[in-house]
Scaffold this motif. Sequence first.
Motif, PDB file in Angstrom:
ATOM      1  N   GLU A 343      32.158  29.192  23.102  1.00 20.69           N
ATOM      2  CA  GLU A 343      32.876  29.865  24.181  1.00 20.69           C
ATOM      3  C   GLU A 343      31.928  30.753  24.985  1.00 20.69           C
ATOM      4  OE1 GLU A 343      37.036  32.380  24.816  1.00 20.69           O
ATOM      5  OE2 GLU A 343      36.471  31.603  22.834  1.00 20.69           O
ATOM      6  N   TYR A 346      30.277  28.623  27.526  1.00 20.47           N
ATOM      7  CA  TYR A 346      31.231  28.302  28.591  1.00 20.47           C
ATOM      8  C   TYR A 346      31.330  29.442  29.604  1.00 20.47           C
ATOM      9  CZ  TYR A 346      35.639  27.023  30.840  1.00 20.47           C
ATOM     10  OH  TYR A 346      36.605  26.702  31.764  1.00 20.47           O
ATOM     11  N   ASP A 347      31.223  30.681  29.132  1.00 23.36           N
ATOM     12  CA  ASP A 347      31.358  31.859  29.998  1.00 23.36           C
ATOM     13  C   ASP A 347      30.016  32.418  30.453  1.00 23.36           C
ATOM     14  OD1 ASP A 347      34.142  31.803  29.744  1.00 23.36           O
ATOM     15  OD2 ASP A 347      34.067  32.954  27.870  1.00 23.36           O
ATOM     16  N   ASP A 467      40.070  29.714  31.237  1.00 19.84           N
ATOM     17  CA  ASP A 467      39.213  30.038  30.103  1.00 19.84           C
ATOM     18  C   ASP A 467      38.959  28.804  29.240  1.00 19.84           C
ATOM     19  OD1 ASP A 467      41.532  29.638  28.626  1.00 19.84           O
ATOM     20  OD2 ASP A 467      41.923  31.777  28.344  1.00 19.84           O
ATOM     21  N   TYR A 468      38.199  28.981  28.183  1.00 22.99           N
ATOM     22  CA  TYR A 468      37.755  27.881  27.306  1.00 22.99           C
ATOM     23  C   TYR A 468      38.954  27.146  26.699  1.00 22.99           C
ATOM     24  CZ  TYR A 468      35.131  25.604  23.500  1.00 22.99           C
ATOM     25  OH  TYR A 468      34.582  24.697  22.625  1.00 22.99           O
ATOM     26  N   ASP A 469      39.934  27.888  26.209  1.00 23.86           N
ATOM     27  CA  ASP A 469      41.103  27.272  25.587  1.00 23.86           C
ATOM     28  C   ASP A 469      41.924  26.485  26.605  1.00 23.86           C
ATOM     29  OD1 ASP A 469      40.486  28.251  23.092  1.00 23.86           O
ATOM     30  OD2 ASP A 469      41.639  30.110  23.362  1.00 23.86           O
TER      31      ASP A 469
END
Length: 814
Positions: A343, A346-347, A467-469
């Motif tokens: 994550e 990803y950010d 977001d990642y989810d």
Amino acid sequence: DLSKVDPMYQFSLSYFMKQFEGCLESSEKNDDLEKRIRTIIDYSTENIFKNICRGLFEKDKMLFSFLIAVQIERTAGTITEGEWAFFLKGSGMVTESPQAESPHEWLPMNVWRNLSVLATVPGFASINTSVVNEGAAWKELYTSDNPHSDPLPGKWEGKLSAFQKLCVLRAIREEKLVFGIPQCVEELVGRAFVEFPPFDLSTSFKDSAPTTPIIFILSPGADPAAYLQALAAEKGFSTRLKMLSLGQGQGPIAAELISSAKTMGDWVCLQNCHLAASWMPEMEKILIEMEHEDLHPDFRLWLTSMPTSKFPVSVLQSGLKLTNEPPKGIKANVLRTYLDMTEKTYDSCSKAGPWQKLLFGVAFFHAVVLERRKFGAVGFNIPYEWTQSDISVSIATVRMYLDEQESVPFETLNYIVGDVHYGGRVTDDKDQRCVGSILSKFISADNLEEGHKLTPDGSYKMPDNGDYDHMLAFIRALPKNDNPEVFGLHANANIAFQQKETRSLLNCIIDIQPRTSAGGSGKTPDEIVLDMALDFKNKVPSLLTKAGAHFSTFETTAGGAVNSLGTFLAIEMLKFNKVLVRMSRTLGELQKAIKGLVVMSAELDKMYSSFLFQRVPDLWSDVAYPSLKPLGSWVTDLIERVEFLRKWITDGPPMSFWMPGFFFPQGFCTAVLQTHARKTKIPIDTLTFRTDVIRIEDSSHVTKAPENGVYIHGLFMEGASWHLEDGFIAESRPAQLFWPMPLVWMDPVTLEHAPNADEGGLYKCPLYKTSTRAGVLSTTGHSTNFVMMFYLPSREPQEHWIRRGVALLCQLDD
């Protein structure tokens, strides 16, 4: 027999005995002897099937199931030798008398030929008559999307067995065998033989022992290390698992690890054994010695290797083999890319909006190029082995450029990702063009828009930022089954894929068949091959000579040299005569060898087997032109080629040339350019071709040769069709994979007047000799299968046809 499919599929008698003894112990007991025997047979068959299946690749599991089912039925006599022979060869016999023309316009001649031959097999009498009389019902079956599950017309549904129905499917819609075979297997031996056990390391570990190495057979993109480490953690061996990647100089270290672990009770994993071929004999010696040693009960040896013939057979036979393959499908591959990152990664980009869109685009592109390979040459000429490292470095590159540049550098990213990261593995320039064209769909300004469609039907589109989810949820909601459109291909690509899978399956079955399995016509194999050899011998054309040549064929120029086309023809004559001499000699030798008059050499024995299974013998193909045709069609095609050249010799240059009939069509192109160069005094290295498709479908309707260049005919288009009236490339017709092209005018022009597809309105279409498209890289930088580029008018952008995989072919495979 399975070792002929893959060198890693090795099993010993002692292995089977051990498995069988285990089945005797664990199967249900019964005092009734007949029931007990039946129970043992059924239980041991299923148990051994499942144990062997875990060491087979997915593509070979159904092959194994089918072979088990067929062998059981053949032993019981419910599948006859005639039915089995037809299933293997279809209508391949060339000694049969010619069949009548197809009775219906919708029924292709090759399907009618199949049905006519099938009607000669006991149990299928009059099936060809049924097709004639009940045409509407058979047409419905032939055009159905699911002919493998639809009932047969009339009495045939209730009359035929499951395997006999498979023979009918083989005759009318061969590509659907990939669906028909599992259905047949389930009906013959039960559902258990079509539901394969999933990869389960824990269960496999229970069957292991200190003296039994556990061997992971690898496939590109698969890495079982994570599974092994998870198992070690579960069993409390995390600190006692010693992993070593083999390579140069690592052998002694590996030997020391094994020596220590077998007394301490540790686990040792030797990775990439295929990279240490020279150390394999030493490893084999260590394992043989271990069988007589007192080993710690906790000791386990894990080995990983790509398929290789260098792996010790004894180790494979005694070991526990497992396969682990990467996920398949767009959804699974995109999800894998995201699950492999954290994550935090990803950010990690400063430009969150463009970063999330481009990250998805690159991940989607990676999935597309991996999955596109399954379509064969329509996907890529060569199936490249892209890995997770390619996608990882591409993601890092995208993040770096977004962080460092004020605006998104689309052109730079397309070049670095497409030409460098992925293109670095590509060796064919047409494949490189395709990779770049696919990537341009996913790294573009359009993809930064919310909800941008990636396919025309909108089933795939760009996700909203989140977001990642959120992204994982979006990916998990993607379609389970992939439509060819997502790869840029036409719906017909599914048929091409099914044909490829079916041919691969049939070829594997044929490769492992003993010679006696090729009969089925009431004749012995010797009689079959003798009849074929005699038939071929009578059909072999006489050698090509210049005797009786037309004055214009080898006409000399003012300088005294033979004209360029005449020189080309003379070279073609030499090559074809070499094939004819080889055929005539080997056919005579084969007949004598079968009769026992001369020794049957290894080469003649291979030729004998090739005849039984309708394959062109290596003795012939080694001196012949590239061709994928079965033996009967190959001989017919050769005769037509020779007669075309003979007519050219005796009648002079034709109005239109049958380009596919040449041994070396690239030489013909050079001869045409050289003829124009001599005529116009223009240097040949400044000339190229302008190609113009003319509105003439039949070469016999040509009344006059062009002033410059030549007319050619006989080409086929794959991946698209041709609009004859308006003269442009168009989408394929449903279920029609190949389109016969009209005549083409090859007009020599200077380079400054050469057509330019980049300006729009044209598609730069490659011409190949065969449908495999791949060949050996020649000194020109092109594949030896590649002939030249044709410039075809188009109303779609060139990238559309590149992604469609459109190409011209000199010949088909049937």
